[in-house]
Design a protein around this motif. Sequence first.
Motif, PDB file in Angstrom:
ATOM      1  N   LYS C 186      52.381 -32.636  23.011  1.00 16.45           N
ATOM      2  CA  LYS C 186      51.445 -31.734  23.677  1.00 16.45           C
ATOM      3  C   LYS C 186      52.190 -30.676  24.486  1.00 16.45           C
ATOM      4  CE  LYS C 186      47.014 -33.945  23.834  1.00 16.45           C
ATOM      5  NZ  LYS C 186      46.189 -34.939  24.544  1.00 16.45           N
ATOM      6  N   GLU C 187      53.432 -30.944  24.824  1.00 13.99           N
ATOM      7  CA  GLU C 187      54.180 -29.963  25.616  1.00 13.99           C
ATOM      8  C   GLU C 187      54.321 -28.666  24.831  1.00 13.99           C
ATOM      9  OE1 GLU C 187      56.930 -31.356  29.000  1.00 13.99           O
ATOM     10  OE2 GLU C 187      57.758 -31.934  27.068  1.00 13.99           O
ATOM     11  N   GLU C 188      54.239 -27.571  25.571  1.00 15.23           N
ATOM     12  CA  GLU C 188      54.107 -26.280  24.907  1.00 15.23           C
ATOM     13  C   GLU C 188      55.309 -25.371  25.099  1.00 15.23           C
ATOM     14  OE1 GLU C 188      50.580 -24.372  26.313  1.00 15.23           O
ATOM     15  OE2 GLU C 188      49.284 -26.062  25.751  1.00 15.23           O
ATOM     16  N   VAL C 189      55.479 -24.537  24.085  1.00 19.28           N
ATOM     17  CA  VAL C 189      56.328 -23.363  24.213  1.00 19.28           C
ATOM     18  C   VAL C 189      55.377 -22.173  24.283  1.00 19.28           C
ATOM     19  CG1 VAL C 189      58.116 -21.958  23.153  1.00 19.28           C
ATOM     20  CG2 VAL C 189      58.144 -24.458  22.844  1.00 19.28           C
ATOM     21  N   LEU C 190      55.534 -21.382  25.338  1.00 22.43           N
ATOM     22  CA  LEU C 190      54.631 -20.243  25.540  1.00 22.43           C
ATOM     23  C   LEU C 190      55.321 -18.961  25.093  1.00 22.43           C
ATOM     24  CD1 LEU C 190      51.961 -19.267  27.054  1.00 22.43           C
ATOM     25  CD2 LEU C 190      53.481 -18.786  28.971  1.00 22.43           C
ATOM     26  N   ILE C 191      54.662 -18.214  24.234  1.00 22.50           N
ATOM     27  CA  ILE C 191      55.163 -16.882  23.842  1.00 22.50           C
ATOM     28  C   ILE C 191      54.095 -15.888  24.261  1.00 22.50           C
ATOM     29  CG2 ILE C 191      55.986 -15.411  21.966  1.00 22.50           C
ATOM     30  CD1 ILE C 191      57.724 -17.867  22.133  1.00 22.50           C
ATOM     31  N   SER C 192      54.466 -14.992  25.161  1.00 20.97           N
ATOM     32  CA  SER C 192      53.469 -14.064  25.679  1.00 20.97           C
ATOM     33  C   SER C 192      53.930 -12.635  25.455  1.00 20.97           C
ATOM     34  CB  SER C 192      53.263 -14.330  27.179  1.00 20.97           C
ATOM     35  OG  SER C 192      52.278 -13.459  27.690  1.00 20.97           O
ATOM     36  N   THR C 193      52.974 -11.783  25.056  1.00 14.05           N
ATOM     37  CA  THR C 193      53.328 -10.382  24.789  1.00 14.05           C
ATOM     38  C   THR C 193      52.204  -9.490  25.300  1.00 14.05           C
ATOM     39  OG1 THR C 193      54.322  -8.972  23.103  1.00 14.05           O
ATOM     40  CG2 THR C 193      52.344 -10.177  22.442  1.00 14.05           C
ATOM     41  N   HIS C 194      52.557  -8.305  25.778  1.00 15.67           N
ATOM     42  CA  HIS C 194      51.509  -7.458  26.359  1.00 15.67           C
ATOM     43  C   HIS C 194      50.966  -6.478  25.326  1.00 15.67           C
ATOM     44  CE1 HIS C 194      55.229  -5.227  27.315  1.00 15.67           C
ATOM     45  NE2 HIS C 194      54.497  -4.131  27.211  1.00 15.67           N
ATOM     46  N   ILE C 195      49.669  -6.192  25.452  1.00  8.29           N
ATOM     47  CA  ILE C 195      48.951  -5.445  24.412  1.00  8.29           C
ATOM     48  C   ILE C 195      48.238  -4.230  24.986  1.00  8.29           C
ATOM     49  CG2 ILE C 195      48.576  -7.482  22.971  1.00  8.29           C
ATOM     50  CD1 ILE C 195      45.693  -7.537  24.225  1.00  8.29           C
ATOM     51  N   CYS C 196      48.678  -3.755  26.136  1.00  6.71           N
ATOM     52  CA  CYS C 196      47.905  -2.760  26.867  1.00  6.71           C
ATOM     53  C   CYS C 196      48.387  -1.329  26.688  1.00  6.71           C
ATOM     54  CB  CYS C 196      47.907  -3.106  28.348  1.00  6.71           C
ATOM     55  SG  CYS C 196      49.558  -3.417  28.964  1.00  6.71           S
ATOM     56  N   HIS C 197      49.429  -1.121  25.894  1.00  7.34           N
ATOM     57  CA  HIS C 197      49.966   0.229  25.761  1.00  7.34           C
ATOM     58  C   HIS C 197      49.318   0.932  24.576  1.00  7.34           C
ATOM     59  CE1 HIS C 197      52.649  -1.206  28.726  1.00  7.34           C
ATOM     60  NE2 HIS C 197      53.615  -0.354  28.543  1.00  7.34           N
ATOM     61  N   PRO C 198      48.998   2.217  24.737  1.00  7.00           N
ATOM     62  CA  PRO C 198      48.373   2.968  23.629  1.00  7.00           C
ATOM     63  C   PRO C 198      49.399   3.253  22.527  1.00  7.00           C
ATOM     64  CG  PRO C 198      48.741   4.401  25.525  1.00  7.00           C
ATOM     65  CD  PRO C 198      49.164   3.020  25.934  1.00  7.00           C
ATOM     66  N   SER C 199      49.501   4.468  22.062  1.00 10.11           N
ATOM     67  CA  SER C 199      50.395   4.763  20.934  1.00 10.11           C
ATOM     68  C   SER C 199      51.854   4.790  21.370  1.00 10.11           C
ATOM     69  CB  SER C 199      49.992   6.101  20.304  1.00 10.11           C
ATOM     70  OG  SER C 199      48.716   5.978  19.703  1.00 10.11           O
ATOM     71  N   LEU C 200      52.370   3.623  21.629  1.00 10.59           N
ATOM     72  CA  LEU C 200      53.788   3.455  21.950  1.00 10.59           C
ATOM     73  C   LEU C 200      54.280   2.301  21.095  1.00 10.59           C
ATOM     74  CD1 LEU C 200      53.521   3.720  25.832  1.00 10.59           C
ATOM     75  CD2 LEU C 200      54.595   5.408  24.328  1.00 10.59           C
ATOM     76  N   CYS C 201      55.427   2.460  20.473  1.00 11.97           N
ATOM     77  CA  CYS C 201      55.823   1.488  19.444  1.00 11.97           C
ATOM     78  C   CYS C 201      56.712   0.369  19.966  1.00 11.97           C
ATOM     79  CB  CYS C 201      56.511   2.214  18.301  1.00 11.97           C
ATOM     80  SG  CYS C 201      55.305   3.029  17.271  1.00 11.97           S
ATOM     81  N   ASN C 202      57.836   0.771  20.561  1.00 16.98           N
ATOM     82  CA  ASN C 202      58.739  -0.299  20.989  1.00 16.98           C
ATOM     83  C   ASN C 202      58.078  -1.070  22.124  1.00 16.98           C
ATOM     84  OD1 ASN C 202      61.199  -1.582  20.514  1.00 16.98           O
ATOM     85  ND2 ASN C 202      62.132  -0.624  22.316  1.00 16.98           N
ATOM     86  N   ASP C 203      57.464  -0.316  23.014  1.00 18.27           N
ATOM     87  CA  ASP C 203      56.721  -0.911  24.129  1.00 18.27           C
ATOM     88  C   ASP C 203      55.227  -0.689  23.897  1.00 18.27           C
ATOM     89  OD1 ASP C 203      55.968  -2.007  26.517  1.00 18.27           O
ATOM     90  OD2 ASP C 203      56.773  -0.398  27.767  1.00 18.27           O
ATOM     91  N   ASN C 204      54.510  -1.527  23.088  1.00 18.11           N
ATOM     92  CA  ASN C 204      54.919  -2.853  22.777  1.00 18.11           C
ATOM     93  C   ASN C 204      54.358  -3.326  21.447  1.00 18.11           C
ATOM     94  OD1 ASN C 204      56.352  -5.157  23.221  1.00 18.11           O
ATOM     95  ND2 ASN C 204      54.608  -6.180  24.166  1.00 18.11           N
ATOM     96  N   LEU C 205      54.191  -2.378  20.475  1.00 16.56           N
ATOM     97  CA  LEU C 205      53.766  -2.841  19.149  1.00 16.56           C
ATOM     98  C   LEU C 205      54.827  -3.746  18.547  1.00 16.56           C
ATOM     99  CD1 LEU C 205      52.104   0.432  17.842  1.00 16.56           C
ATOM    100  CD2 LEU C 205      50.982  -1.652  18.675  1.00 16.56           C
ATOM    101  N   SER C 335      56.167   9.846  24.435  1.00 21.71           N
ATOM    102  CA  SER C 335      55.707  10.001  23.048  1.00 21.71           C
ATOM    103  C   SER C 335      56.833   9.810  22.037  1.00 21.71           C
ATOM    104  CB  SER C 335      55.085  11.383  22.867  1.00 21.71           C
ATOM    105  OG  SER C 335      56.052  12.373  23.220  1.00 21.71           O
ATOM    106  N   ALA C 336      58.071   9.794  22.525  1.00 23.08           N
ATOM    107  CA  ALA C 336      59.190   9.573  21.598  1.00 23.08           C
ATOM    108  C   ALA C 336      59.343   8.106  21.222  1.00 23.08           C
ATOM    109  CB  ALA C 336      60.486  10.107  22.210  1.00 23.08           C
ATOM    110  N   ASP C 337      58.629   7.228  21.913  1.00 22.02           N
ATOM    111  CA  ASP C 337      58.613   5.817  21.511  1.00 22.02           C
ATOM    112  C   ASP C 337      57.551   5.683  20.415  1.00 22.02           C
ATOM    113  OD1 ASP C 337      58.571   3.127  21.172  1.00 22.02           O
ATOM    114  OD2 ASP C 337      57.956   2.625  23.226  1.00 22.02           O
ATOM    115  N   ASN C 338      57.887   6.276  19.270  1.00 23.08           N
ATOM    116  CA  ASN C 338      56.915   6.329  18.175  1.00 23.08           C
ATOM    117  C   ASN C 338      57.418   5.555  16.951  1.00 23.08           C
ATOM    118  OD1 ASN C 338      58.854   7.915  16.985  1.00 23.08           O
ATOM    119  ND2 ASN C 338      57.945   9.828  17.752  1.00 23.08           N
ATOM    120  N   LEU C 339      56.768   5.755  15.827  1.00 27.80           N
ATOM    121  CA  LEU C 339      57.099   4.941  14.640  1.00 27.80           C
ATOM    122  C   LEU C 339      58.495   5.199  14.090  1.00 27.80           C
ATOM    123  CD1 LEU C 339      53.596   5.044  12.941  1.00 27.80           C
ATOM    124  CD2 LEU C 339      54.817   2.957  13.606  1.00 27.80           C
ATOM    125  N   THR C 340      59.121   6.311  14.500  1.00 28.77           N
ATOM    126  CA  THR C 340      60.505   6.519  14.033  1.00 28.77           C
ATOM    127  C   THR C 340      61.507   5.827  14.946  1.00 28.77           C
ATOM    128  OG1 THR C 340      60.882   8.535  15.311  1.00 28.77           O
ATOM    129  CG2 THR C 340      59.845   8.797  13.146  1.00 28.77           C
TER     130      THR C 340
END
Lengths: 449, 449, 449
Positions: C186-205, C335-340
């Motif tokens: 039952k002991e857990e490993v927690l993996i948490s990621t934030h989902i609140c950034h709009p069109s920014l890729c590295n941070d945090n897509l 905006s430079a944190d984009n898909l490229t």
Amino acid sequence: MQTLKEVQKVKKTTLTSAFKSVGGEMYALAEELYPLCRSITGAGTRDTLEILKHHIPLVMSKIPSGTKVFDWEVPKEWNIRDAYVLDPLGQKIIDFKKSNLHVVNYSIPVHKKMSLQELRRHIYTLPEYPDWIPYRTTYYKEDWGICMTHKQFQGLNEGTYEVHIDSSLESGYLTYGELLIEGEQKEEVLISTHICHPSLCNDNLSGISMATFLAKHLMGKKNRYSYRFLFIPGTIGAITWLSINEQKTGGVRHGLIAALLGDTGPFTYKKSRRGDAEIDQVVQYVLERNDKRNKVIDFVPYGYDERQFCSPGFNMPVGCLTRTPYGEYPEYHTSADNLTFISADSLEGSLKIYLKIITVLEANRKYINILPKCEPQLGKRGLYEAIGGNNDARKFQLALLWVLNMSDGEHTLLDIARKSVIDFETLMEAAFQLEKKKLIKGRREKGDQ
Amino acid sequence: MQTLKEVQKVKKTTLTSAFKSVGGEMYALAEELYPLCRSITGAGTRDTLEILKHHIPLVMSKIPSGTKVFDWEVPKEWNIRDAYVLDPLGQKIIDFKKSNLHVVNYSIPVHKKMSLQELRRHIYTLPEYPDWIPYRTTYYKEDWGICMTHKQFQGLNEGTYEVHIDSSLESGYLTYGELLIEGEQKEEVLISTHICHPSLCNDNLSGISMATFLAKHLMGKKNRYSYRFLFIPGTIGAITWLSINEQKTGGVRHGLIAALLGDTGPFTYKKSRRGDAEIDQVVQYVLERNDKRNKVIDFVPYGYDERQFCSPGFNMPVGCLTRTPYGEYPEYHTSADNLTFISADSLEGSLKIYLKIITVLEANRKYINILPKCEPQLGKRGLYEAIGGNNDARKFQLALLWVLNMSDGEHTLLDIARKSVIDFETLMEAAFQLEKKKLIKGRREKGDQ
Amino acid sequence: MQTLKEVQKVKKTTLTSAFKSVGGEMYALAEELYPLCRSITGAGTRDTLEILKHHIPLVMSKIPSGTKVFDWEVPKEWNIRDAYVLDPLGQKIIDFKKSNLHVVNYSIPVHKKMSLQELRRHIYTLPEYPDWIPYRTTYYKEDWGICMTHKQFQGLNEGTYEVHIDSSLESGYLTYGELLIEGEQKEEVLISTHICHPSLCNDNLSGISMATFLAKHLMGKKNRYSYRFLFIPGTIGAITWLSINEQKTGGVRHGLIAALLGDTGPFTYKKSRRGDAEIDQVVQYVLERNDKRNKVIDFVPYGYDERQFCSPGFNMPVGCLTRTPYGEYPEYHTSADNLTFISADSLEGSLKIYLKIITVLEANRKYINILPKCEPQLGKRGLYEAIGGNNDARKFQLALLWVLNMSDGEHTLLDIARKSVIDFETLMEAAFQLEKKKLIKGRREKGDQ
């Protein structure tokens, strides 16, 4: 705890403008005390304490000769009025009035003619420094001696000499001075300095002067800790005080032996026997940031009265903060440790360092985060908006986060300063603001009122 | 504890004049034992122990084959009388009498003709060292083999060979020797050395010889600790001894595996599994001061019998002190590990190191300051005046102060040596003087009588 | 525990052949999510979670605005449909449809004409990077703003501008996604990621994509631990989850914040506040062996949601594993944190590192030697013969000895890897073989079933 305002007042007012002449006053006190022939007992030491009472309300204690103090007993009281040596031509070649170092401290009375050969057995010189008179003592062996320059010694001709030492060694008292400045807490910071050296400046008129002006400064302030100042003869004085005040030793939370504070060298701190006492951490922190040349060394069981305070039966958190350590400069225990060897600037610099240490000691606490689960919302308390976006503001915000995160009752502000590499003053300010907003509170310590 | 006089006697008399010929005697013993074909059981090992009995009163234990010892059992006893190989021309090309390494140790009896092809499957050589015969064993798999130089192997012609191995593998005994030298305390220092290798000198006639002469030396002295010497076959011997003597293991306060002590390399000490046992600290201290090239390495669970003593169910404070470690010199486990590979000087040097370690172990105590509050007055006890003013005297006085200050029952003399950077011998002397003056006393340890 | 076979399957199959296209799939997911205008609440975030549900069975939680969560409360829900700015000539110079970064996140609705002077007070640019649009938010202060390139800003002419922000800030919900993959324990490993950034890729897509594919992979396996994945808005999402799930925090044995995983930099691991948690040790070990350029840094109380998980009231063993840390690359929050700026290769490399860490976590145990007294006889169990004489075999035998010796219930396999300098995989194999032969068993831990 001091409020931040008070601390800043110390920092800005006291340590700069108000201090413009403090070094000069400190030097003047040393100058006034210089001529007196101090020893571990006797009139010279008592007169010294009387002069200090013009500055601070010292309480004097007189302990009778013969009093048992642990493994020791208080010695007979020594007094000296005059001493001289006449050469075969009847010329006064040694005159106590010119330098009280000429007579071995605690010499018994002598009125005697003798050959040069016999006299020589009682003469002490420094062949390596032929112009200086050495300082010698014979506290625990009844004897006598004459100290002179090696140059003079080499010029002595054969013939009959006449030695007069008009001293007395009789039942009397050992005298020491003490001052307790009461603070918010009963727990004490002990500052101890030795007062048993005759006309020697760095060792230890510098310590006496620094301790006096430090006490004077603290008397004018509201302090967290109580401060106890001891002006005591070395070794036997510390043993005597400890023997009489054994029950007080538990209340000493931090302590420093103050000595050798008038020369131009950087500071050396010798840690307490514990090695990691809060005083050790605080002095190390202050010295590191003050001057790269400052040094911190481990405890060794010789030196000044830390030997007694740190004996295994006491093991008090007492370190020793000097400039150049004893024995590491040639003028040590010679006539060259005179008024030209110390300076007003050095004395004032020493006082400032002691005050900085006290500022950190006073503010150094463990805090408890009152809202420890997740970060509190700083914005709604004006701790976020208030600070704008410049570098200082950012640093201050980090300080807030560090203090909040580490305030689990286990970390002092100094621990946080070490971890965060944010300076102590900024963390003090952050803690002050957080306490004001009721986000943290100081942890009650054993000994807090 | 040894008195200082006794220690100095060891240091001056034993370790210089009396030792002039000890290395020679040690070498002579190795020489006498060299021809015997030892193994983990059998006559060669028993004969070895009989020879050692001329020097020290070993007690022999005989454990029957088949005895369960933890996860193992005592193997059948192996004996060998002769062995040889005849080539197709009937010439004796391999002769056990010339080197007992020619036969794989624990080979079953063989009397058989065979082709070169079949013989080859049983031959072991060292292609990298074509002039040396390898040492091989097959204790736990019934098999046989012939070891020879690679040069000889390459000269073998096709044809029919005749192999004779006149050995026996039968129910019998595993034999080991043991000596307990009783000291003031029941707590023991264990010195264990393996005795299972045939004609190989460094591994381990050197260890056997060193342990024998060390025991001989200690028998003539009054020791604080009891000393137990084990002369046992490697692995199975240690397992057997531990299985039979499990209840004795708790009494072992320090232990060393002695091996590889005749070559010219510096010393390597492998720490016990505990890593900070007193024996680890003591050996490290002695080796550091003896030669910069000496090394101290962490425990690894392979090597000699420390594997068994330091298995997790025992975790005894047993390290391994050798010169060049096993496997780190090419002669290891080959015919080149012969009487020319070891020397009297190296053997004697090894004995001296073991004796130095024992000197420190014997004297290393925690003391309790009887007058722990402030310094005692040394002058009135003659510990101040007696010492004049030269450098040695000053060093000795510092040693007195260090021992007094650190004697809180928590620091050993070795701890004090580390802190003070005063050599152990001076601190021993200081402790001796202070104990005589009733200023300190040894702390009672669990296990002290 | 995974069997070795399973682990090797992961290593060989999954991490090489099967992964040939995983990076591509990870990138494609980022691409699909890129256009959505995420925030800490609102439709963009909900739509993001809906897309993730095509990959993994996320459970969505909706927490109403105004809900008290520790010192905070869940804010109003923000939604935005369109926004634009018309210049004095009526030309659309800013268009939300071209980049959602143009509008300060959480801007209140605006429909207003104004002078350039007034508009300027609401414009944010990056003078140092004149071609990039900055990313700004105003979650907790009702305000509005327009972000644009500095180049565009410098070209603005005097005149009347028209600003339209068709947004709403109303009572609604904060939404987050959660997935629990149940394991043997039952002991857990927690993996948490934030989902609140709009069109920014590295941070945090990048973090969202990595966490999604990691979950997908673990769902197909039998795991020792249970794995909990959180897809939550930064800060307020973590505070909300912790507030609602306080009783679950005790079951988290290891945790990682996943973010900034798509750039080409080496990895940086920020330790948990504990500093020596097992997760800290494991990540450090994996990173060290992966690339010398990887870094491990101490905890600091700012960054991502480890701030909340590691607040002193929780002090969970949660670190943060990124590539280039936040704020250390110029494209961060622009905006430079984009898909490229991110790549399939980097995403895949990040997934592999997380999988390696999980492999070590899953296998890292303390074992207990069942026959702890002396070594067990490996030969009779085929663990000695089976391994022949080559280097790998020798290494494996040493691994067996190390695991046996250190299996006292106090050392993890990772501790043994550190001490022995044998790689973890070999020790895993050794432990697997020893467990099969009933020579060791895993130690029961608090929390084990």
